[in-house]
Design a protein around this motif. Structure first.
Motif, PDB file in Angstrom:
ATOM      1  N   ARG A 169       0.969  -1.272  -0.066  1.00 37.21           N
ATOM      2  CA  ARG A 169       0.057   0.093   0.166  1.00 37.21           C
ATOM      3  C   ARG A 169       0.871   1.137  -0.063  1.00 37.21           C
ATOM      4  NH1 ARG A 169      -2.538  -1.307   4.270  1.00 37.21           N
ATOM      5  NH2 ARG A 169      -3.984  -2.497   2.864  1.00 37.21           N
ATOM      6  N   THR A 170       1.996   1.159   0.659  1.00 38.75           N
ATOM      7  CA  THR A 170       2.685   2.442   0.972  1.00 38.75           C
ATOM      8  C   THR A 170       3.585   2.837  -0.441  1.00 38.75           C
ATOM      9  OG1 THR A 170       3.290   2.017   3.271  1.00 38.75           O
ATOM     10  CG2 THR A 170       4.818   3.302   2.070  1.00 38.75           C
ATOM     11  N   ASP A 171       4.061   1.453  -1.323  1.00 40.00           N
ATOM     12  CA  ASP A 171       4.598   1.634  -2.305  1.00 40.00           C
ATOM     13  C   ASP A 171       3.920   1.868  -3.688  1.00 40.00           C
ATOM     14  OD1 ASP A 171       6.881   1.179  -1.066  1.00 40.00           O
ATOM     15  OD2 ASP A 171       6.839  -0.888  -1.393  1.00 40.00           O
ATOM     16  N   ARG A 293      -6.817  18.503   5.706  1.00 39.27           N
ATOM     17  CA  ARG A 293      -6.171  18.699   7.321  1.00 39.27           C
ATOM     18  C   ARG A 293      -6.035  17.161   7.582  1.00 39.27           C
ATOM     19  NH1 ARG A 293      -9.766  21.276   9.209  1.00 39.27           N
ATOM     20  NH2 ARG A 293     -10.645  19.967  10.872  1.00 39.27           N
ATOM     21  N   HIS A 294      -7.002  16.573   7.602  1.00 37.87           N
ATOM     22  CA  HIS A 294      -6.788  15.001   8.316  1.00 37.87           C
ATOM     23  C   HIS A 294      -6.031  14.272   7.571  1.00 37.87           C
ATOM     24  CE1 HIS A 294      -9.549  15.281  11.589  1.00 37.87           C
ATOM     25  NE2 HIS A 294     -10.569  15.852  10.872  1.00 37.87           N
ATOM     26  N   PHE A 295      -6.266  14.461   6.055  1.00 38.06           N
ATOM     27  CA  PHE A 295      -5.458  13.438   5.089  1.00 38.06           C
ATOM     28  C   PHE A 295      -4.025  13.645   5.398  1.00 38.06           C
ATOM     29  CE2 PHE A 295      -4.150  11.641   1.154  1.00 38.06           C
ATOM     30  CZ  PHE A 295      -4.998  10.687   0.909  1.00 38.06           C
ATOM     31  N   ASN A 296      -3.750  15.022   5.253  1.00 36.40           N
ATOM     32  CA  ASN A 296      -2.227  15.424   5.386  1.00 36.40           C
ATOM     33  C   ASN A 296      -1.733  14.975   6.825  1.00 36.40           C
ATOM     34  OD1 ASN A 296       0.161  17.023   4.179  1.00 36.40           O
ATOM     35  ND2 ASN A 296      -0.172  18.225   5.722  1.00 36.40           N
ATOM     36  N   ARG A 297      -2.396  15.041   7.945  1.00 36.04           N
ATOM     37  CA  ARG A 297      -2.158  14.658   9.052  1.00 36.04           C
ATOM     38  C   ARG A 297      -1.777  13.327   8.956  1.00 36.04           C
ATOM     39  NH1 ARG A 297      -5.947  16.275  13.419  1.00 36.04           N
ATOM     40  NH2 ARG A 297      -5.156  18.446  12.846  1.00 36.04           N
ATOM     41  N   ALA A 298      -2.581  12.281   8.498  1.00 34.89           N
ATOM     42  CA  ALA A 298      -2.349  11.094   8.751  1.00 34.89           C
ATOM     43  C   ALA A 298      -1.377  10.389   7.529  1.00 34.89           C
ATOM     44  CB  ALA A 298      -3.727  10.186   8.176  1.00 34.89           C
ATOM     45  N   GLY A 300       0.800  12.562   5.369  1.00 32.64           N
ATOM     46  CA  GLY A 300       2.028  13.150   5.241  1.00 32.64           C
ATOM     47  C   GLY A 300       2.026  14.163   3.881  1.00 32.64           C
ATOM     48  N   VAL A 301       1.021  13.959   2.950  1.00 31.59           N
ATOM     49  CA  VAL A 301       0.817  14.684   1.939  1.00 31.59           C
ATOM     50  C   VAL A 301      -0.793  15.022   1.766  1.00 31.59           C
ATOM     51  CG1 VAL A 301       2.737  13.608   0.769  1.00 31.59           C
ATOM     52  CG2 VAL A 301       0.402  12.445   0.635  1.00 31.59           C
ATOM     53  N   PRO A 302      -1.083  16.130   0.788  1.00 33.19           N
ATOM     54  CA  PRO A 302      -2.381  16.422   0.757  1.00 33.19           C
ATOM     55  C   PRO A 302      -2.923  15.475  -0.423  1.00 33.19           C
ATOM     56  CG  PRO A 302      -0.983  18.194  -0.504  1.00 33.19           C
ATOM     57  CD  PRO A 302       0.125  17.031   0.337  1.00 33.19           C
TER      58      PRO A 302
END
Length: 323
Positions: A169-171, A293-298, A300-302
């Motif tokens: 998922r990360t990659d 806001r929540h997406f970037n916090r979770a 690290g990117v918008p």
């Protein structure tokens, strides 16, 4: 092409090795152009599961050339992990590799000094021993896996599959990881913070089970759900639901709802052309500003950056609907 190396030593159990091989070692040209360059590394004569011989030309020193190193469980936690494995894992990490352990493979990472000052997990049966033997490690036996960036650890067996899918998922993004999970017929996503299945006294439900409540909520993420709504559905008080929910999932109802909304947003960003405003409405975030806001916090990117990253391959637009 990113490379993944599986570290094998004599006596390691077979199941965890097989899971890593199935996830990283199977080409998936229908999902992405380039999958992983997968290598099994083992000393000569290594025997897995008591009978299976790891016949590979790559010794443990080859781990240093990999981008990601997977370290399966130890044969016996009462015995220190093999020195050649510890040295090879340390050298790989020092060379810039991402190192992930499955189950008691955390003992190898700890012996290599990679867990000092970090949070880590392992199978709950062995968590106390890991903490006692390596006091510099912050051991958390409650969770399925922990991602500390270049070092990741997971709990027992099935949690190793969760961790491997987390790496995919990360990659490659949520849609690709979900497609791989479906082909393995496993849950597409269990968050690292979810509780391990440790025997604990939990009050029985008087109405629908918690699984039914979670499924009900997942079908209504676009709605302004509250803890009261979930409690009413479960025929519990809000306080009882909170206790029961935390005991089963390892998190609070509101945090679980937020996490599910963010994962749904990831899928929609990858698989649709909907605007961020529309996606925010579809996942119950209310506004694009709240989602950003929540997406970037979770993550690290918008959201817009995430979409550009994981929509590079047009086939990913179809993955979310593929079998």
């Amino acid at each position: 092409m990113a490379s993944v190396a599986l570290a094998v030593t004599d006596g390691m159990p077979l199941l965890e090795l097989a899971a890593a091989c199935a996830i990283f070692g199977t080409e998936r040209p229908d999902l992405v152009d380039t999958w992983y360059d997968f290598t099994v590394c083992a000393p000569a004569g290594a025997q897995v599961g008591g009978w299976f011989h790891a016949d590979t030309p790559h010794g443990l020193d080859a781990l240093a050339a990999a981008d990601t190193v997977i370290v399966p469980p130890c044969d016996d936690v009462e015995v220190p992990p093999p020195a050649d494995l510890v040295d090879a894992v340390r050298a790989a990490h020092d060379g810039g590799a991402r190192v992930a352990s499955i189950c008691t493979g955390a003992f190898t990472l700890a012996a290599a000094g990679l867990l000092d000052g970090r949070r880590a997990t392992t199978h709950w049966l062995h968590a106390d021993l890991l903490a006692a033997r390596y006091p510099g490690v912050e051991v958390d036996p409650r969770v399925l896996y922990i991602d500390e960036g270049s070092v990741l650890t997971s709990a027992g067996r099935a949690a190793g599959i969760d961790l491997c899918l987390h790496l995919v998922r990360t990659d490659h993004g949520t849609a690709v990881a979900n497609a791989v999970a479906r082909r393995l017929v496993v849950a597409p996503h269990r968050s690292g913070g979810q509780a391990q299945f440790i025997a604990a006294p939990v009050q029985p439900d008087n109405g629908p089970g918690l699984a039914e409540v979670l499924a009900w909520a997942l079908e209504r993420l676009d709605q302004p759900l509250t803890v009261t709504d979930l409690a009413r559905r479960a025929h519990m008080s809000s306080r009882n639901l909170g206790r029961h929910f935390t005991a089963v999932t390892g998190t609070t109802p509101l945090q679980w709802l937020l996490t599910q909304r963010l994962h749904r947003a990831q899928e929609l960003l990858e698989s649709t052309d909907d605007s961020v405003d529309h996606i925010a409405a579809r996942v119950g975030m209310g506004s694009a500003a709240t989602l950003r806001r929540h997406f970037n916090r979770a993550f690290g990117v918008p959201p817009d950056t995430y979409r550009r990253t994981f929509r590079a391959d047009p086939r990913r637009e179809e993955v979310a609907y593929a079998g």
